[in-house]
Scaffold this motif. Structure first.
Motif, PDB file in Angstrom:
ATOM      1  N   LEU A 159       0.856  -1.193   0.000  1.00 22.41           N
ATOM      2  CA  LEU A 159       0.000   0.000   0.000  1.00 22.41           C
ATOM      3  C   LEU A 159       0.888   1.238   0.000  1.00 22.41           C
ATOM      4  O   LEU A 159       1.823   1.345   0.804  1.00 22.41           O
ATOM      5  N   ARG A 171       2.306   5.061   0.404  1.00 20.40           N
ATOM      6  CA  ARG A 171       2.243   6.220   1.292  1.00 20.40           C
ATOM      7  C   ARG A 171       3.149   7.299   0.698  1.00 20.40           C
ATOM      8  O   ARG A 171       4.138   6.988   0.051  1.00 20.40           O
ATOM      9  N   THR A 196       2.967  11.784   6.782  1.00 18.85           N
ATOM     10  CA  THR A 196       2.495  10.680   5.944  1.00 18.85           C
ATOM     11  C   THR A 196       1.120  10.990   5.351  1.00 18.85           C
ATOM     12  O   THR A 196       0.179  11.275   6.080  1.00 18.85           O
ATOM     13  N   SER A 250      -2.058   9.625   3.020  1.00 21.17           N
ATOM     14  CA  SER A 250      -2.626   8.341   2.597  1.00 21.17           C
ATOM     15  C   SER A 250      -3.100   8.409   1.145  1.00 21.17           C
ATOM     16  O   SER A 250      -3.406   9.484   0.627  1.00 21.17           O
ATOM     17  N   GLU A 287      -5.898  10.507  -0.460  1.00 17.42           N
ATOM     18  CA  GLU A 287      -5.728  11.930  -0.713  1.00 17.42           C
ATOM     19  C   GLU A 287      -5.004  12.253  -2.013  1.00 17.42           C
ATOM     20  O   GLU A 287      -4.963  13.411  -2.414  1.00 17.42           O
TER      21      GLU A 287
END
Ligand code: C2E
Ligand code: MG
Ligand code: MG
Length: 261
Positions: free
Chosen positions: A41, A43, A51, A53, A56
């Motif tokens: 995933l 970042r 950080t 996600s 966004e």
């Protein structure tokens, strides 16, 4: 518009300055009671915001086309990690790596050549790599993607339908989409055990997956009651905070090598 512009400019910088990172969420085998793989995933480690996600920025990356170079980076980094853990030992050698792929990437002319190049240069076993594609992408457009998807499968790479159940209720695409795995969306898992339609719906999704010979994974499992119901319903794989949160590579390796349970 101002925010979009800032995100886009930020993402270009992130690509150039090594600000993108992957975290890995282990996948749990309910039957074997151990971790059998992980999902990568993305970042964004923004020096100013911390950080960020994917919720966004992935959409903006798709709309600007930046998802193509970003997706390539994700694929390379995930395959590098897969190669690293495959070398670490016998237990880890069979663990799979799942990578999320955007429709925009699939549409790009370079996608399959990028994939073969990454597999070759990283020296990974393609059958340990699984590409996740969101169900909503497949709805209606499956004919458009089926050639690229069949080519992906001809390399021995697996295909997964992500967020299953959230598209517009046409099962027709399952006839043409050569999937290996189906991931039950976390929105159906969230209310398992409460007085809702979710138990029979999840049972039906597991039955669809089983009858088509697909590996079924339940997403977003947070509570033991949810796991108990999934086990009763015959679901064989699960992911969620109950088992492990998305974590850094080293921590993921510990989960996969059974050191933490
Ligand atoms: P997804 O592929 O369905 O990933 C599952 C999301 O659920 C992840 O969010 C994960 O951190 C979160 N999650 C896992 N377990 C639990 C749980 O028990 N409870 C809850 N509430 N959430 C849980 P994340 O990492 O924010 O990713 C969101 C979405 O962004 C992903 O959904 C995927 O569609 C997309 N995405 C992530 N990485 C990439 C990437 O490298 N490329 C592309 N194109 N999309 C990506
Ligand atoms: Mg996914
Ligand atoms: Mg999902």
């Amino acid at each position: 518009a101002v925010r979009r512009f800032a995100v886009e400019a930020g993402l270009r910088r992130a690509l150039d300055h090594d600000e993108l990172a992957l975290v890995y969420q282990p996948v749990w085998s309910i039957a074997e009671e151990r971790f059998v793989g992980a999902e990568a995933l993305i970042r964004w480690e923004d020096p100013e915001r911390g950080t960020v996600s994917p919720a966004e920025f992935v959409r903006i990356a798709e709309e600007s086309g930046l998802i193509v170079p970003i997706g390539r980076w994700v694929l390379e980094e995930a395959c590098r990690s897969l190669a690293r853990w495959s070398e670490l030992g016998h237990e880890l050698a069979a663990c799979t790596m799942s990578v999320n792929i955007s429709a925009v990437q699939l549409r790009s002319a370079s996608f399959t050549s990028t994939l073969t190049e990454v597999i070759r240069t990283k020296g990974i076993d393609p059958s340990l790599l699984c590409l996740e594609i969101t169900e909503s992408v497949l709805m209606g457009e499956v004919a458009y993607y089926s050639e690229a998807l069949s080519r992906v499968q001809s390399f021995g790479v697996r295909l997964s339908i992500d967020d299953f159940g959230t598209g517009y209720s046409s099962l027709a695409y399952l006839r043409r989409f050569p999937a290996d795995e189906l991931k039950i969306d976390q929105s159906f898992v969230a209310d398992l055990g409460s007085d809702s339609y979710d138990d029979p719906l999840v049972a039906a999704m597991i039955a669809i997956g089983d009858s088509l010979g697909l590996r079924v994974v339940a997403e977003g499992v947070e509570r033991v009651e949810q796991l108990a119901i999934l086990r009763d319903l015959g679901c064989r794989y699960a992911q969620g905070y109950l088992f492990a949160r998305p974590c850094r590579f080293d921590e993921c390796v510990e989960y996969l090598s059974a050191l933490l349970h």
